[in-house]
Design a protein around this motif. Structure first.
Motif, mmCIF file in Angstrom:
data_model
loop_
_atom_site.group_PDB
_atom_site.id
_atom_site.type_symbol
_atom_site.label_atom_id
_atom_site.label_comp_id
_atom_site.label_asym_id
_atom_site.label_seq_id
_atom_site.Cartn_x
_atom_site.Cartn_y
_atom_site.Cartn_z
ATOM 1 N N ILE A 88 0.836 -1.200 0.000
ATOM 2 C CA ILE A 88 0.000 0.000 0.000
ATOM 3 C C ILE A 88 0.874 1.254 0.000
ATOM 4 N N ILE A 89 0.552 2.179 -0.872
ATOM 5 C CA ILE A 89 1.251 3.469 -0.909
ATOM 6 C C ILE A 89 0.525 4.414 0.057
ATOM 7 N N THR A 90 1.264 4.921 1.030
ATOM 8 C CA THR A 90 0.658 5.736 2.089
ATOM 9 C C THR A 90 -0.093 6.938 1.536
ATOM 10 N N SER A 91 0.498 7.601 0.540
ATOM 11 C CA SER A 91 -0.150 8.797 -0.019
ATOM 12 C C SER A 91 -1.479 8.456 -0.681
ATOM 13 N N ASP A 92 -1.582 7.252 -1.279
ATOM 14 C CA ASP A 92 -2.851 6.843 -1.896
ATOM 15 C C ASP A 92 -3.945 6.699 -0.840
ATOM 16 N N ILE A 93 -3.596 6.064 0.270
ATOM 17 C CA ILE A 93 -4.566 5.908 1.357
ATOM 18 C C ILE A 93 -4.986 7.268 1.904
ATOM 19 N N GLN A 94 -3.998 8.148 2.067
ATOM 20 C CA GLN A 94 -4.292 9.485 2.593
ATOM 21 C C GLN A 94 -5.206 10.252 1.650
ATOM 22 N N HIS A 95 -4.900 10.210 0.354
ATOM 23 C CA HIS A 95 -5.714 10.931 -0.627
ATOM 24 C C HIS A 95 -7.122 10.352 -0.718
ATOM 25 N N LEU A 96 -7.220 9.013 -0.623
ATOM 26 C CA LEU A 96 -8.544 8.382 -0.668
ATOM 27 C C LEU A 96 -9.359 8.761 0.554
ATOM 28 N N SER A 97 -8.744 8.725 1.726
ATOM 29 C CA SER A 97 -9.459 9.077 2.964
ATOM 30 C C SER A 97 -9.937 10.517 2.930
ATOM 31 N N GLU A 98 -9.061 11.429 2.500
ATOM 32 C CA GLU A 98 -9.457 12.839 2.425
ATOM 33 C C GLU A 98 -10.525 13.051 1.368
ATOM 34 N N GLY A 99 -10.448 12.276 0.282
ATOM 35 C CA GLY A 99 -11.446 12.418 -0.785
ATOM 36 C C GLY A 99 -12.836 12.044 -0.330
ATOM 37 N N VAL A 100 -12.974 10.872 0.323
ATOM 38 C CA VAL A 100 -14.310 10.434 0.756
ATOM 39 C C VAL A 100 -14.814 11.284 1.924
ATOM 40 N N THR A 101 -13.890 11.767 2.765
ATOM 41 C CA THR A 101 -14.308 12.647 3.865
ATOM 42 C C THR A 101 -14.840 13.961 3.326
ATOM 43 N N THR A 102 -14.120 14.529 2.359
ATOM 44 C CA THR A 102 -14.582 15.776 1.726
ATOM 45 C C THR A 102 -15.919 15.558 1.038
ATOM 46 N N LEU A 103 -16.062 14.426 0.354
ATOM 47 C CA LEU A 103 -17.318 14.104 -0.331
ATOM 48 C C LEU A 103 -18.478 14.069 0.651
ATOM 49 N N LYS A 104 -18.279 13.378 1.773
ATOM 50 C CA LYS A 104 -19.334 13.253 2.788
ATOM 51 C C LYS A 104 -19.688 14.615 3.388
ATOM 52 N N CYS A 105 -18.662 15.380 3.772
ATOM 53 C CA CYS A 105 -18.904 16.699 4.375
ATOM 54 C C CYS A 105 -19.578 17.653 3.398
ATOM 55 N N TYR A 106 -19.129 17.623 2.138
ATOM 56 C CA TYR A 106 -19.662 18.560 1.145
ATOM 57 C C TYR A 106 -21.133 18.265 0.833
ATOM 58 N N ILE A 107 -21.485 16.981 0.716
ATOM 59 C CA ILE A 107 -22.874 16.626 0.423
ATOM 60 C C ILE A 107 -23.782 17.055 1.573
ATOM 61 N N GLU A 108 -23.340 16.808 2.803
ATOM 62 C CA GLU A 108 -24.142 17.211 3.965
ATOM 63 C C GLU A 108 -24.274 18.725 4.024
ATOM 64 N N PHE A 109 -23.170 19.437 3.789
ATOM 65 C CA PHE A 109 -23.172 20.895 3.782
ATOM 66 C C PHE A 109 -24.128 21.432 2.715
ATOM 67 N N SER A 110 -24.070 20.850 1.510
ATOM 68 C CA SER A 110 -24.913 21.319 0.411
ATOM 69 C C SER A 110 -26.391 21.087 0.689
ATOM 70 N N CYS A 111 -26.710 19.949 1.309
ATOM 71 C CA CYS A 111 -28.119 19.642 1.609
ATOM 72 C C CYS A 111 -28.673 20.575 2.679
ATOM 73 N N VAL A 112 -27.864 20.860 3.705
ATOM 74 C CA VAL A 112 -28.341 21.673 4.823
ATOM 75 C C VAL A 112 -28.381 23.149 4.448
ATOM 76 N N LYS A 113 -27.311 23.651 3.845
ATOM 77 C CA LYS A 113 -27.219 25.078 3.511
ATOM 78 C C LYS A 113 -27.852 25.412 2.168
ATOM 79 N N GLN A 114 -28.159 24.379 1.372
ATOM 80 C CA GLN A 114 -28.723 24.566 0.030
ATOM 81 C C GLN A 114 -27.809 25.440 -0.825
ATOM 82 N N LEU A 115 -26.520 25.146 -0.747
ATOM 83 C CA LEU A 115 -25.503 25.881 -1.492
ATOM 84 C C LEU A 115 -24.585 24.897 -2.195
#
Length: 548
Positions: A88-115
């Motif tokens: 496993i390449i550490t940077s790949d895991i880090q980028h994947l984790s940050e990607g799905v975390t950002t995805l989850k936070c952004y979708i929740e933010f967009s639904c609540v703030k309607q932005l």
């Protein structure tokens, strides 16, 4: 604020698929944890990735391409990691984790703030692209799409040429090195400003004059610019461009991509130049300034809905138990129990402050200043004030929870001073009675269609008026209100004139009834309310109104 008109969007479609996306993200997060800890593929990961890829296609269909790309690239990166789980390449895991975390936070933010603010996604998108060896999406991609491959002609102020120097490129390199190593001082930003002035001065009467004028504006305000990884790449690219320009000033030409990057940096700065460029490019406030991004960033990456719900529920339980204890046992408290209660209340105050419920916390703290011994509970006024403050805290916790939930999934609250539990009970009672009235009205009109007995519709007009008031209270959507009101007026006129309803008129009345039934169905299943579908009922009622 004006920018909300351009970044506001209807999250109904996103809310419909949100649970599926959230479940896919949870499975991917679990898979990543298993891979890191055990270096083996978890069971069911292929189904989870397939589901995430399907979600990305749906996100694309509902016109959210930026979120769709994050979801798609996250799935692709996970498949890449799965091909060799032992290495496993550490940077790949880090980028994947940050990607799905950002995805989850952004979708929740967009639904609540309607932005929708795609600027927040760029850094995570770039990290996924790096791991997948894909071309990097650039800072100015939104501007580039609008320009359509053609650099704009802008009327920018001209910078007077400075005295010729052979050290300007070296100065930029030194300042850039300090910026990249986070060792910049005030003098370094003055150096950037000087470089911008010098380059734009000697660029006069060349084909790249406008580009270097924009660069001058960016470098002059660099100290106030939010420097992310994509923006640092722009500044690194500028170092190469400066060398090329100084070598051949007349032959240098900036690409549309480069112009778009620099334009984006100019627009996100808060000054007279950014206002001018927004007007000239007609982008309004679709691209937010750095100061606006900073405010929203705290909301995007702050505590998520689950965290807030957990904290609020725990605090709610503690306050409820404490309130009941005081209400029923305050006359029997001794000093030891009073001390315990005071400590509990102080902890509650601190937690309320952390949740940004400062006013509630202060009110409770003021009551605590008067609590010194068990004897103080014998003061009926003090005890009642303390219990009222605890009830206020419970209500404010409920209001806080609502801020982390989309308005399309909950009843409106117009008066925050009304107790939420009473309001919730009122809504439940109203929905129950509305359901009974809609069913009765629908059954009456269906029976009428079979027998044409006018007795069946004598009270239908008054029923529809009651329904109109109820749906207005539930939704505050006037089209549905007027749909039932128009039907009520039409039916009353037909009954008064002793005219029979025609089949087409019956169908239109049933259309209106069906809209209320659909509303009740969505409320029951906690689905997002799609307001536009109620326009069908309104249009049908308008047809009846025109006949009457």
């Amino acid at each position: 604020m004006s920018y909300q008109t351009s970044i506001h969007f209807d999250p109904t479609a996103l809310l419909i698929i949100k649970n599926e996306v959230d479940n896919s993200i949870k499975l991917v997060e679990s898979a990543v944890a298993t891979l890191v800890e055990e270096q083996q593929l978890p069971f069911g990961i292929d189904d989870a990735l397939l589901q995430l890829e399907q979600c990305s296609q749906i996100l694309l269909l509902i016109d959210l391409p930026d979120i769709a790309k994050i979801a798609q690239y996250s799935a692709e990166l996970m498949r890449k990691i799965m091909r060799n789980p032992q290495q496993i390449i550490t940077s790949d895991i880090q980028h994947l984790s940050e990607g799905v975390t950002t995805l989850k936070c952004y979708i929740e933010f967009s639904c609540v703030k309607q932005l929708t603010i795609p600027q927040f996604l760029l850094q995570s998108l770039n990290q996924l692209e790096l791991s997948l060896n894909k071309p990097l999406t650039r800072e100015g991609y939104q501007i580039e799409q609008q320009l359509g491959g053609v650099a704009p002609e802008l009327d920018l102020p001209v910078q007077a040429a400075l005295e010729k120097s052979e050290h300007i490129h070296r100065l930029y390199k030194n300042c850039l090195l300090k910026l990249l190593t986070r060792k910049t001082q005030k003098l370094d930003f003055e150096g950037f400003k000087l470089v911008g002035q010098y380059i734009s001065g000697i660029a006069q009467q060349t084909q790249s004059e406008q580009y270097w004028n924009l660069v001058r504006i960016v470098l002059a305000h660099l100290n106030d610019t939010l420097l992310t990884e994509p923006r640092l790449r722009i500044l690194i690219n500028l170092e190469t461009q400066i060398a090329q320009f100084l070598k051949q000033p007349l032959g240098f030409s900036a690409s549309v991509e480069d112009v778009s990057d620099i334009l984006t940096l100019c627009i996100t700065q808060d000054n007279q130049h950014s206002d001018y460029l927004r007007q000239q490019l007609k982008i309004s406030d679709k691209i937010l300034s750095d100061s606006e991004l900073y405010l929203y960033r705290k909301q995007l990456f702050g505590p998520d809905q689950q965290t807030i719900r957990t904290v609020c529920n725990l605090l709610n339980d503690e306050i409820t138990v404490l309130h009941k204890d005081i209400e029923f046992n305050y006359t029997n408290f001794n000093d030891e129990r009073t001390s315990e209660i005071k400590q509990q209340l102080q902890n509650i105050c601190r937690t309320l402050s952390v949740l940004n419920l400062s006013n509630t916390s202060q009110q409770l703290a003021e009551s605590l200043k008067q609590l010194h011994s068990a004897q103080d509970f014998q003061n009926e006024q003090f005890t009642q004030t303390l219990m009222n403050n605890l009830l206020t805290a419970l209500n404010d916790l409920g209001l806080l929870l609502r801020q982390y939930r989309s308005n399309l999934l909950q009843y409106p609250v117009n008066n925050p001073n009304i107790a939420l539990d009473r309001l919730e009970n009122a809504y439940k009672t109203l929905v129950h009675e509305l359901k009974a009235l809609v069913d009765l009205s629908s059954q009456s009109i269906i029976s009428y269609a079979q027998s044409y007995d006018s007795i069946l519709i004598e009270n239908l007009g008054s029923h529809f008026k009651e329904i109109a008031g109820a749906v207005l209270f539930l939704l505050h959507y006037e089209n549905l209100y007027y749909a039932f009101l128009n039907c009520a007026e039409f039916i009353e006129k037909q009954v008064a004139a002793e005219k029979a309803l025609e089949p087409e008129q019956i169908r239109r009345i049933l259309d209106v009834c069906a809209s209320a039934d659909m509303l009740l169905e969505m409320l029951h299943h906690h689905h997002p309310i799609m307001y536009r579908m109620f326009d069908v009922a309104f249009n049908s009622s308008q047809q009846l109104k025109s006949v009457a």
